[in-house]
Design an enzyme around this catalytic site. Structure first.
Site, mmCIF file in Angstrom:
data_model
loop_
_atom_site.group_PDB
_atom_site.id
_atom_site.type_symbol
_atom_site.label_atom_id
_atom_site.label_comp_id
_atom_site.label_asym_id
_atom_site.label_seq_id
_atom_site.Cartn_x
_atom_site.Cartn_y
_atom_site.Cartn_z
ATOM 1 N N THR A 31 7.332 -0.955 11.007
ATOM 2 C CA THR A 31 8.359 -0.778 10.093
ATOM 3 C C THR A 31 8.277 0.451 9.146
ATOM 4 O OG1 THR A 31 9.488 -1.960 7.956
ATOM 5 C CG2 THR A 31 7.028 -2.183 8.222
ATOM 6 N N HIS B 3 -7.067 -11.414 9.902
ATOM 7 C CA HIS B 3 -8.459 -11.155 9.909
ATOM 8 C C HIS B 3 -8.901 -12.386 10.787
ATOM 9 C CE1 HIS B 3 -12.160 -9.563 9.509
ATOM 10 N NE2 HIS B 3 -12.161 -9.337 7.849
#
Length: 406
Positions: free
Chosen positions: A325, A377
């Site tokens: 983006t 994560h």
């Protein structure tokens, strides 16, 4: 013979849709492949076409109704005469009251109302051609075109009194306006909250010196455009190319979680966020790792035009293994992009600014861009995420690495 008119099969990422506009009414003659009804989803507006010549016999789902994948919308009588049979008129459900904008006297469909608001057109100024005087989407499009092409008023010979100024609110006035949230905005909100609730999401940052990429683009942009039939060389293709190379080296960044399994994708389907009138949409470049810079730029340009025209399809935006983006288009200097589930990471580009940098003991001015990588994560370790972003930085600061695969 009666033919069922059904909603299309929605992909897994789209739960349902809303009937936006019926372009035909019971008894209307329809030709094969003619547009019958629009279905608005949180991503795109889907056009439902006629499977055969005939007459619209019945509308089952009215404008504003929610529909599921493959749900029955209405029926078509194949090969029937064009004249509207009384039976067909009776078969139509008690027409749902057409949507009426608050404060407006004119009757208009949800899609027409939305389009009128976007173009700043008063619905009461539009002559409706639909059933019962309903203002259709086509009526609004025609009104918008007429407004755009209307000749400008001739300037006065002398500066006259200024045009009527916008009304000044009295001190203490507290004006509010309440409008329904669009399906796109509602779904975006839902997915953003879902991503932050279900992921262990972190963001790592770095900066990239754009000197070499900008010099390369400046040197070859004219020749590139001439050699590739008008395709312009931008920055996004360099980032897509660098990302696909980095994804080969760090497959976990290109993976996704499915239940208790990790799915490693042997291809790079890169979602590229583009702006449209309906909001931010993310069409996908399939097998971007196999594309040249020209093919990437051409694909992005095509998506941009389709987004502007409202022609992006479900297939254009389904899937994707990694997203890029570019908030820098709007002047953003730094941001923390949110991962698009079920993907594991997203790369955020930002504004290029001339900044003083210390290089070899000297202060020099360089065009610098901050990069942000948000990642899940649960799937990607911090070291892996940081090294992935450094790899993109190195590839962009020395573009020859992209050719030499080093």
């Amino acid at each position: 013979m009666a033919i069922e008119i059904k909603a299309p099969t929605f992909p897994e990422s789209i739960a349902d849709g809303t009937v936006a506009t019926w372009h035909k009414k019971p008894g209307d003659a329809i030709k094969r492949d003619e547009l019958i009804v629009d279905i608005e989803t949180d991503k795109v507006v889907i056009e439902v076409l006629a499977e055969a010549d005939g007459v619209l016999a019945q509308i089952i789902k009215n404008e504003g109704d929610t529909v599921l994948s493959n749900e029955l919308l209405g029926t078509l009588t194949e090969g029937a005469a064009a004249a509207a049979p009384a039976a067909a008129q009776a078969a139509a459900p008690a027409a749902a009251a057409p949507a009426v904008a608050a404060g407006d006297d004119q009757i208009l469909s949800p899609a027409a109302r939305k389009l009128a608001e976007e173009n700043g057109i008063d619905p009461n100024s539009i002559a409706g051609t639909g059933k019962g005087g309903r203002v259709t989407k086509e009526d609004v499009v025609a009104a918008a075109a007429a407004k755009k092409n209307a000749p400008a008023a001739a300037p006065a010979a002398k500066p006259a009194a200024p045009a009527v100024a916008a009304p000044v609110l009295a001190a203490g006035d507290r004006v509010e306006k309440r409008v329904p949230m669009t399906r796109l905005r509602a779904k975006v909100a839902e997915r953003l909250v879902e991503a932050q609730s279900n992921m262990a999401m972190l963001t790592t940052f770095n900066e990239v010196d754009m000197t070499e990429v900008m010099a390369l683009r400046s040197k070859y942009k004219d020749l590139f455009e001439k050699s590739h039939n008008g395709v312009r060389l931008g920055f996004m293709s360099f980032f897509v190319k660098a990302a696909t190379e980095a994804l080969k080296r760090f497959p976990a960044v290109n993976a996704s979680i499915d239940g208790t399994d990790i799915v490693y994708h042997g291809y790079s389907d890169i979602g590229v966020a583009v702006s449209s009138d309906r909001g931010l949409v993310v069409p996908v470049l399939r097998n971007a790792e196999l594309m040249s810079l020209a093919e990437i730029e051409s694909g992005i340009a095509t998506f941009g035009k389709k987004a502007k025209d409202g022609k992006l399809s479900i297939e254009d935006m389904s899937g994707g293994t990694f997203t890029i983006t570019n908030g820098g288009t709007f002047g953003s200097m730094m941001s923390t992009p949110i991962v698009n589930p079920p993907q594991a990471a997203i790369l955020g580009m930002h504004n290029i600014l001339q900044r003083p940098m210390a290089i070899n003991g000297q202060v020099v001015i360089r065009p610098m861009m901050y990069l942000a990588l948000s990642y899940d994560h649960r799937l990607i370790d911090g070291k892996e995420a940081v090294t992935f972003l450094v790899t993109i930085k190195n590839l962009l600061e020395d573009p020859a690495r992209l050719l030499l695969d080093i």
